[in-house]
Design a protein around this motif. Sequence first.
Motif, PDB file in Angstrom:
ATOM      1  N   ALA A  86       0.950  -1.289   0.062  1.00 23.54           N
ATOM      2  CA  ALA A  86      -0.034  -0.020  -0.032  1.00 23.54           C
ATOM      3  C   ALA A  86       0.823   1.373  -0.004  1.00 23.54           C
ATOM      4  CB  ALA A  86      -1.012  -0.039   1.165  1.00 23.54           C
ATOM      5  N   GLU A  87       1.913   1.225   0.936  1.00 25.12           N
ATOM      6  CA  GLU A  87       2.867   2.444   0.755  1.00 25.12           C
ATOM      7  C   GLU A  87       3.645   2.610  -0.533  1.00 25.12           C
ATOM      8  OE1 GLU A  87       3.317   4.940   3.143  1.00 25.12           O
ATOM      9  OE2 GLU A  87       1.482   3.797   4.031  1.00 25.12           O
ATOM     10  N   LEU A  88       3.950   1.503  -1.133  1.00 26.56           N
ATOM     11  CA  LEU A  88       4.596   1.654  -2.545  1.00 26.56           C
ATOM     12  C   LEU A  88       3.633   2.091  -3.525  1.00 26.56           C
ATOM     13  CD1 LEU A  88       6.879   0.657  -4.371  1.00 26.56           C
ATOM     14  CD2 LEU A  88       5.601  -1.365  -4.699  1.00 26.56           C
ATOM     15  N   ILE A  89       2.544   1.700  -3.566  1.00 29.27           N
ATOM     16  CA  ILE A  89       1.422   2.214  -4.762  1.00 29.27           C
ATOM     17  C   ILE A  89       1.049   3.778  -4.289  1.00 29.27           C
ATOM     18  CG2 ILE A  89      -0.752   2.025  -5.264  1.00 29.27           C
ATOM     19  CD1 ILE A  89      -0.515  -1.168  -4.818  1.00 29.27           C
ATOM     20  N   ARG A  90       1.024   3.883  -2.970  1.00 28.74           N
ATOM     21  CA  ARG A  90       0.543   5.333  -2.528  1.00 28.74           C
ATOM     22  C   ARG A  90       1.841   6.375  -2.868  1.00 28.74           C
ATOM     23  NH1 ARG A  90      -0.336   4.312   2.705  1.00 28.74           N
ATOM     24  NH2 ARG A  90      -2.528   3.699   2.588  1.00 28.74           N
ATOM     25  N   GLY A  91       2.913   5.848  -2.813  1.00 29.99           N
ATOM     26  CA  GLY A  91       4.182   6.533  -2.930  1.00 29.99           C
ATOM     27  C   GLY A  91       4.419   6.978  -4.650  1.00 29.99           C
ATOM     28  N   ARG A  92       3.651   6.001  -5.474  1.00 26.92           N
ATOM     29  CA  ARG A  92       3.678   6.263  -6.786  1.00 26.92           C
ATOM     30  C   ARG A  92       2.569   7.033  -7.281  1.00 26.92           C
ATOM     31  NH1 ARG A  92       6.868   2.270  -9.547  1.00 26.92           N
ATOM     32  NH2 ARG A  92       5.375   2.009 -11.241  1.00 26.92           N
ATOM     33  N   GLY A  93       1.616   7.433  -6.416  1.00 25.92           N
ATOM     34  CA  GLY A  93       0.443   8.182  -6.701  1.00 25.92           C
ATOM     35  C   GLY A  93      -0.655   7.263  -6.899  1.00 25.92           C
ATOM     36  N   GLY A  94      -0.785   5.991  -6.544  1.00 25.28           N
ATOM     37  CA  GLY A  94      -1.881   5.254  -6.636  1.00 25.28           C
ATOM     38  C   GLY A  94      -2.870   5.546  -5.644  1.00 25.28           C
TER      39      GLY A  94
END
Length: 152
Positions: A104-112
Motif C-alpha cells: 500500500a505504501e509503495l503504491i501510494r508513493g507512486r501516486g496510486g
Amino acid sequence: MTPRLEEVTPANFDAAIGIRIRPDQEHAVQPVVRSLAEAYVHPAGVAWPRLIVDDDRPVGFLMAFLDIDWYGDGSVRRSGLWRLNIAADAQGRGYGRFAVGAVAELIRGRGGRQLHASWHPGPDGPEDFYLRLGFHKNGETSEEQTVGVLDL
C-alpha cells in the motif's frame, strides 16, 4: 516483530524459493519459484518481488504488480498485490498485514489510490484476512479468483 522487505538476489534466492505455506493452502497460491519466473518474463518494472524477513529469518514472500494494463486495451491501469506467501510456521504473526501495508505504501508513493488483490474464494481461502484489512469485493473475478480493492 521487526520485519523488512529485501529484494530477491542470488544471495537469498534459495531462502525465497524455500518459503513453504501450509499444505492445505497450496491450491490457493502459486509457489514462490513460479512468481519469480513470472516476474522475469514480464516487462521490467511490472512485477515487484520481495522476500519478507524478520531479523535474519525469511518468513514470507510477496509480489506486487505495478501499473499494469488490466484489460489489455489501455482502458484501465492497476497496481496491487499479486502474490502473498507466508511461511506455514510464521502465519498469524502479522507478516501478512505487514506485507499488505508495505505494498500500500509503495503504491501510494507512486501516486496510486487503490490497491487491488485477488484471492481464492471459499471457506479455505484468505478472504476473511483481506476483508479485515479493509478490502472490498468489486464484483470481478480474475482467473477464477475474487478481486478485491483497498482504497488508499
